[in-house]
Design a protein around this motif. Structure first.
Motif, short mmCIF file in Angstrom:
data_model
loop_
_atom_site.label_atom_id
_atom_site.label_comp_id
_atom_site.label_asym_id
_atom_site.label_seq_id
_atom_site.Cartn_x
_atom_site.Cartn_y
_atom_site.Cartn_z
N UNK A 116 7.70 7.95 8.93
CA UNK A 116 6.24 8.00 9.10
C UNK A 116 5.56 8.31 7.77
N UNK A 117 6.14 9.23 7.00
CA UNK A 117 5.58 9.56 5.69
C UNK A 117 5.61 8.34 4.77
N UNK A 118 6.69 7.57 4.85
CA UNK A 118 6.77 6.34 4.05
C UNK A 118 5.62 5.40 4.40
N UNK A 119 5.41 5.16 5.69
CA UNK A 119 4.37 4.21 6.12
C UNK A 119 2.99 4.67 5.67
N UNK A 120 2.70 5.96 5.84
CA UNK A 120 1.38 6.48 5.50
C UNK A 120 1.13 6.42 3.99
N UNK A 121 2.10 6.92 3.21
CA UNK A 121 1.91 6.95 1.76
C UNK A 121 1.89 5.54 1.18
N UNK A 122 2.75 4.68 1.69
CA UNK A 122 2.79 3.30 1.19
C UNK A 122 1.49 2.57 1.51
N UNK A 123 0.93 2.85 2.68
CA UNK A 123 -0.30 2.18 3.09
C UNK A 123 -1.46 2.51 2.15
N UNK A 124 -1.46 3.71 1.60
CA UNK A 124 -2.55 4.09 0.69
C UNK A 124 -2.49 3.34 -0.63
N UNK A 125 -1.28 2.92 -1.02
CA UNK A 125 -1.09 2.16 -2.26
C UNK A 125 -1.54 2.94 -3.50
N UNK A 126 -1.46 4.26 -3.42
CA UNK A 126 -1.94 5.11 -4.51
C UNK A 126 -0.79 5.74 -5.29
N UNK A 127 0.20 6.24 -4.58
CA UNK A 127 1.26 7.02 -5.23
C UNK A 127 2.59 6.75 -4.54
N UNK A 129 5.25 4.79 -5.78
CA UNK A 129 6.02 3.64 -6.24
C UNK A 129 5.25 2.92 -7.34
N UNK A 130 5.93 2.54 -8.43
CA UNK A 130 5.22 1.86 -9.52
C UNK A 130 4.78 0.45 -9.18
N UNK A 131 5.31 -0.12 -8.09
CA UNK A 131 4.96 -1.49 -7.70
C UNK A 131 4.09 -1.48 -6.45
N UNK A 132 2.78 -1.66 -6.59
CA UNK A 132 1.91 -1.68 -5.40
C UNK A 132 2.18 -2.90 -4.53
N UNK A 133 1.96 -2.76 -3.23
CA UNK A 133 2.12 -3.90 -2.34
C UNK A 133 0.80 -4.63 -2.22
N UNK A 134 0.84 -5.84 -1.72
CA UNK A 134 -0.38 -6.64 -1.58
C UNK A 134 -0.27 -7.55 -0.36
N UNK A 135 -1.42 -7.96 0.14
CA UNK A 135 -1.47 -8.87 1.29
C UNK A 135 -1.10 -10.28 0.82
N UNK A 136 -0.14 -10.88 1.52
CA UNK A 136 0.34 -12.21 1.16
C UNK A 136 -0.24 -13.27 2.10
N UNK A 137 0.25 -14.48 1.97
CA UNK A 137 -0.28 -15.59 2.75
C UNK A 137 0.09 -15.51 4.23
N UNK A 138 1.14 -14.75 4.57
CA UNK A 138 1.53 -14.60 5.96
C UNK A 138 2.10 -13.20 6.17
N UNK A 139 2.28 -12.84 7.44
CA UNK A 139 2.72 -11.47 7.75
C UNK A 139 4.12 -11.16 7.24
N UNK A 140 5.11 -12.06 7.42
CA UNK A 140 6.46 -11.73 6.91
C UNK A 140 6.47 -11.42 5.42
N UNK A 141 5.73 -12.20 4.63
CA UNK A 141 5.69 -11.95 3.19
C UNK A 141 4.95 -10.65 2.87
N UNK A 145 6.46 -7.43 0.96
CA UNK A 145 5.77 -6.78 -0.15
C UNK A 145 5.62 -5.28 0.11
N UNK A 146 5.38 -4.94 1.38
CA UNK A 146 5.17 -3.54 1.76
C UNK A 146 6.43 -2.71 1.58
N UNK A 147 7.57 -3.28 1.92
CA UNK A 147 8.83 -2.52 1.85
C UNK A 147 9.57 -2.73 0.53
N UNK A 148 9.03 -3.55 -0.36
CA UNK A 148 9.68 -3.81 -1.64
C UNK A 148 9.40 -2.66 -2.60
#
Length: 274
Positions: A116-127, A129-141, A145-148
């Motif tokens: 749960x902590x992973x999902x919440x912190x990753x969703x903020x895209x602030x802190x 991981x040095x590689x921020x995630x981004x919205x791609x052309x489809x949900x699988x991608x 990106x979210x878990x990369x």
């Protein structure tokens, strides 16, 4: 699973030794500081530190260093935060002093909370991981990106998701009949031996497959770092999975032999580190 294979006296001795060497609070503090805080230094680069930059590389960057003229060394696993993960392991060992039901409840609570902590912190895209995630052309991608997350060195988010899943897996294994998982136990009881052997076994397997398919070529004996390779180099994913299963099977045979060897030679202290 540790307590299923240790007598009560062995388990008590194991716990006492862990506590004597690394007190729970100290281990926990070190683990939290290194795992949670190390991403604060993601923008610090070895080049910024001049002649002592190679020390920072050993601690926090994956790259080639040349501490002495003419001597090059590739740092694959920077020490931070792996030292923190080791300290966390010592602290985590105290769970095995608890009653089984209490331990199982803590395992599932810690595992779910970590994910749960992973999902919440990753969703903020602030802190984290040095590689921020981004919205791609489809949900699988987008999900990929979210878990990369960054592995070398492992970011806070990488450790949250991997350790969280591992703890949940441990909970599930504890709830099932353990005899079905004997191969996993055999592999897990020889962690360093498994790690060292798997590197050479995979490399040897790659050489044999390359020899069979391509003969002796510049890339046959060292696929790493070779830029020129034939267009059809490698195999499709199903073949890769079959090779992976073959290697796991061979590793099980080797580790099973080594486990029996350790049992027969308990007096050799160095075997405990493998």
């Amino acid at each position: 699973m540790v307590d299923d294979f240790l007598s009560s006296s062995d388990l008590s001795s194991y716990s006492d030794n862990c506590c004597d060497r690394t007190p729970f609070r100290s281990a926990s503090a070190i683990a939290i500081f290194l795992i949670v805080g190390h991403n604060l230094f993601d923008n610090v680069q070895a080049e910024q530190l001049g002649n002592i930059g190679w020390i920072w590389t050993i601690l926090h960057e994956q790259k080639m260093i040349e501490p002495i003229s003419g001597f090059r060394l590739f740092i694959l696993y920077p020490l931070i935060p792996w030292i923190g993960v080791m300290a966390l392991g010592y602290a985590f060992g105290t769970l095995f002093e608890m009653e089984k039901e209490r331990r199982l409840q803590l395992l599932i609570n810690i595992g779910l909370s970590t994910i749960a902590a992973f999902i919440i912190i990753r969703a903020t895209n602030i802190y984290g991981d040095p590689n921020p995630w981004s919205i791609q052309s489809n949900f699988p991608n987008t999900l990929l990106s979210f878990i990369d997350c960054h592995k070398y060195p492992p970011s806070l988010l990488y450790l949250l998701i991997t350790l969280g899943l591992a703890i949940l897996l441990l909970y599930c294994l504890k709830k099932t009949k353990i005899r079905y998982f004997k191969p996993l136990i055999i592999l897990g009881q020889q962690p360093l031996f498994f790690y060292v052997i798997h590197i050479y076994l995979i490399h040897l397997t790659a050489i044999l497959f390359a020899l069979y398919r391509y003969g002796i070529e510049p890339f046959t004996f060292s696929q790493v770092g070779i830029s020129w390779k034939p267009k059809e180099f490698g195999y499709d994913l199903p073949i890769v999975y079959l090779i992976w299963l073959l290697i796991i099977f061979l590793l099980y045979i080797i580790c099973d032999w080594f486990a029996k060897y350790k049992k027969k030679h308990r007096g050799k202290w160095w075997l405990n580190y493998l």
